[in-house]
Design an enzyme around this catalytic site. Sequence first.
Site, mmCIF file in Angstrom:
data_model
loop_
_atom_site.group_PDB
_atom_site.id
_atom_site.type_symbol
_atom_site.label_atom_id
_atom_site.label_comp_id
_atom_site.label_asym_id
_atom_site.label_seq_id
_atom_site.Cartn_x
_atom_site.Cartn_y
_atom_site.Cartn_z
ATOM 1 C CE1 TYR A 154 -4.055 2.044 0.781
ATOM 2 C CE2 TYR A 154 -2.601 3.183 2.308
ATOM 3 C CZ TYR A 154 -3.792 3.118 1.598
ATOM 4 O OH TYR A 154 -4.717 4.132 1.734
ATOM 5 C CE LYS A 158 -3.857 4.982 -1.443
ATOM 6 N NZ LYS A 158 -4.939 5.456 -2.348
#
Length: 246
Positions: A154, A158
């Site tokens: 993640y 991001k």
Amino acid sequence: MTELLLEGRTAVVTGAAGGIGLAVAQLLHEHGAAVVLADLNEAGAQAAATSIGDRAIGIGCDVTDESSVQGLVDETVRRTGRLDVFVNNAGVTRDASLRKMTVADFDLVMAVHLRGTWLGLRAASAVMRDAGSGSIINMSSLSGKSGNPGQTNYSAAKAGIVGMTKAGAKELAHKNVRVNAIQPGLIRTAMTEAMPPEVFAEREAAIPMKRAGEAAEVAGAALFLASDLSSYMTGAVLEVGGGRLM
């Protein structure tokens, strides 16, 4: 009466069946936009659109699939006649330590966040380039700035969205198409409230404002970037995190 910042415009929000996506769709709608709520959960998107009311449409979309994203953009233009704002918000988490994370969970998070954002950016910008205007908003995260243990997938995705935002902004600026990103911090959503209470409390205590944010506060940043209030901003990354990671 408050000025309607998006009157007569059309906005698409992915991952809009709930959470931050729904809050963004609601606020853009309140400011006059026709909104298309897209989600892998088509029934959820349609229910969310019904809850918003007139000028809201719910459409099923798999952001990892090229034809599905192109279909979303085509259907939006067919039904509303235009596309002014596109918010790449859809996201998932598959948290685990490096030792325990599977390749499948790594690939899924990368596909939804990076490929999904890129497909939305590419399809929406093609329409906006021809129109000579538009605002694309990519949802990053403060996890992409600092990295979170258990989120190597993640956090990397991001962070990648920030690079993609800046590259896209440079490509599209001469066509008056703006590309910006938002990095939320700890925001109260179903996803974060599923965290163990002691972990949530520990992270909240580390925030200078001493509280988690609300989805509506992220939506406020999205409204700003969608509107002409930010007409001379592109390639920017707005942190909505209560001062975390200053």
